[in-house]
Design an enzyme around this catalytic site. Structure first.
Site, PDB file in Angstrom:
ATOM      1  N   ASP A  36       7.902  -0.736 -13.665  1.00  0.00           N
ATOM      2  CA  ASP A  36       6.892  -1.949 -13.401  1.00  0.00           C
ATOM      3  C   ASP A  36       6.105  -1.682 -14.471  1.00  0.00           C
ATOM      4  O   ASP A  36       5.639  -3.041 -15.036  1.00  0.00           O
ATOM      5  CB  ASP A  36       6.015  -1.756 -12.043  1.00  0.00           C
ATOM      6  CG  ASP A  36       7.150  -1.773 -10.830  1.00  0.00           C
ATOM      7  OD1 ASP A  36       8.123  -2.554 -11.037  1.00  0.00           O
ATOM      8  OD2 ASP A  36       6.968  -1.066  -9.917  1.00  0.00           O
ATOM      9  N   THR A  40       0.868  -1.281  -0.035  1.00  0.00           N
ATOM     10  CA  THR A  40      -0.012   0.054  -0.170  1.00  0.00           C
ATOM     11  C   THR A  40       0.742   1.078  -0.050  1.00  0.00           C
ATOM     12  O   THR A  40       1.798   1.347   0.632  1.00  0.00           O
ATOM     13  CB  THR A  40      -0.740   0.099   1.271  1.00  0.00           C
ATOM     14  OG1 THR A  40      -1.796  -1.104   1.444  1.00  0.00           O
ATOM     15  CG2 THR A  40      -1.857   1.373   1.264  1.00  0.00           C
ATOM     16  N   ASP A  41       0.754   2.081  -1.042  1.00  0.00           N
ATOM     17  CA  ASP A  41       1.766   3.287  -1.177  1.00  0.00           C
ATOM     18  C   ASP A  41       1.040   4.446  -0.373  1.00  0.00           C
ATOM     19  O   ASP A  41      -0.315   4.772  -0.585  1.00  0.00           O
ATOM     20  CB  ASP A  41       1.678   3.571  -2.540  1.00  0.00           C
ATOM     21  CG  ASP A  41       2.396   2.776  -3.243  1.00  0.00           C
ATOM     22  OD1 ASP A  41       3.251   1.789  -2.893  1.00  0.00           O
ATOM     23  OD2 ASP A  41       2.478   2.945  -4.759  1.00  0.00           O
ATOM     24  N   GLY A  44       5.511  -6.211  -7.627  1.00  0.00           N
ATOM     25  CA  GLY A  44       4.903  -7.565  -8.294  1.00  0.00           C
ATOM     26  C   GLY A  44       3.184  -7.198  -8.683  1.00  0.00           C
ATOM     27  O   GLY A  44       2.922  -7.308  -9.828  1.00  0.00           O
ATOM     28  N   ASP A  87       5.651  12.009 -12.982  1.00  0.00           N
ATOM     29  CA  ASP A  87       5.771  11.232 -11.683  1.00  0.00           C
ATOM     30  C   ASP A  87       6.202   9.907 -12.217  1.00  0.00           C
ATOM     31  O   ASP A  87       5.432   9.047 -12.819  1.00  0.00           O
ATOM     32  CB  ASP A  87       4.267  10.863 -10.864  1.00  0.00           C
ATOM     33  CG  ASP A  87       4.494  10.120  -9.713  1.00  0.00           C
ATOM     34  OD1 ASP A  87       5.616   9.376  -9.319  1.00  0.00           O
ATOM     35  OD2 ASP A  87       3.407   9.723  -9.021  1.00  0.00           O
TER      36      ASP A  87
END
Length: 313
Positions: A260, A17-18, A46, A254
């Protein structure tokens, strides 16, 4: 368990969780700064890679572990909202869902602290439970945000069953088990990871070519080193020279999760266009990642198929 389903892409890896704060610049030690924005997002290398592949149209499944907590429940819902299969997402009471505290400055650069939590509790037994699905998958993707032994076991499981593997050695560790190289059909890292692994500077395209050759010697089938706005360098075992796939210049807002996005896109292309040259897949993955950096957030900035030019498909 719906093991007879065949997935295009399976990802064995992390969910985080960012917790994201935007500030004019990154604070110095001991300094408190006023930021101008805060939001909670879904991240983890992931899960990011899995969700980008899914957004492009790959049938995906995630193998991971979250906590029995609000962040964990929300994460499972997030996978479902993005059409990611969740039968192999475990929940544990023994640790909290992984979190990443991220500060993004006005130039779009970031500084991140991760607390892996439940990610480190993914077990060998849970991997074995996913084996029937792995056997029928087209591509399996791993990173280093879970226990490295689990990533290596997953890559080997895939390779033994003729499933193509992508390994992203991130976050980088200096002394990587040699088995990782041999278990990687595509070994994909960025400049700083390549520097740590080779011990040499990787500051430009020429140095990236040399680093590719060094990494290939260690047993990978192919190596891709991503270079941000410079695109990436691709070297396959059968080629003597690596190829540079430049990226289109974009204005970055950003860059969080761009690497990813690239890997998720690469996994999609490997699953859907198995005969496409790796260099062309990388060129297209560059374009997908280039779109992702033009919006704030991580997974929310990832483009879907409908957001992209038709010539990418």
């Amino acid at each position: 368990m719906m093991t007879e389903e065949a997935f295009d892409v399976m990802v064995v890896g992390s969910c985080m969780t960012d917790l994201v704060s935007q500030a004019p610049r990154l604070p110095k030690a001991g300094e408190t700064l006023h930021g101008h924005e805060f939001f909670i997002g879904f991240g983890g290398k992931g899960a990011n890679q899995c969700i980008q592949a899914a957004k492009l149209g790959a049938k995906t499944a995630m193998v991971c572990k979250v906590g029995k907590d609000l962040f964990g429940d929300n994460y499972i819902q997030n996978f479902k909202n993005n059409s990611v299969h969740t039968d192999f997402v475990g929940q544990t009471s023994d640790a909290a869902t992984g979190v990443a505290s991220i500060i993004v400055n006005d130039a779009g650069e970031n500084a991140i602290v991760i607390v892996a939590g439940a990610n480190m509790l993914l077990t060998s037994e849970e991997l074995q439970n996913a084996l029937p699905a792995v056997i029928h998958a087209k591509v399996l993707v791993c990173q280093l945000e879970i226990s490295p032994q689990m990533s290596l076991q997953a890559l080997r499981m895939a390779q033994e069953n003729k499933v193509k593997t992508i390994f992203n050695p991130a976050p980088a560790i200096p002394h990587l088990d040699a088995g990782f190289y041999r278990a990687s059909d595509v070994f994909c890292c960025n400049e700083s990871e390549a520097e740590l692994l080779t011990g040499s500077s990787v500051a430009n395209v020429e140095e990236a070519h040399l680093a590719c050759q060094e990494l290939l010697k260690r047993g990978c089938r192919s190596v891709i080193i991503t270079l941000g706005q410079e695109g990436c360098v691709v070297l396959e075992a059968q080629d003597s020279v690596s190829k540079h796939a430049p990226a289109t210049a974009v204005r970055a807002v950003d860059t969080t999760g761009a690497g990813d996005s690239f890997i998720g896109a690469l996994a999609f292309y490997m699953a859907h266009y198995p005969t496409m040259p790796l260099e062309e897949m990388a060129r297209r993955a560059n374009q997908v990642a280039g779109v992702s950096v033009q919006a704030v957030g991580t997974q929310t900035s990832y483009p879907s198929r409908k957001d992209l030019p038709a010539e990418l498909f």
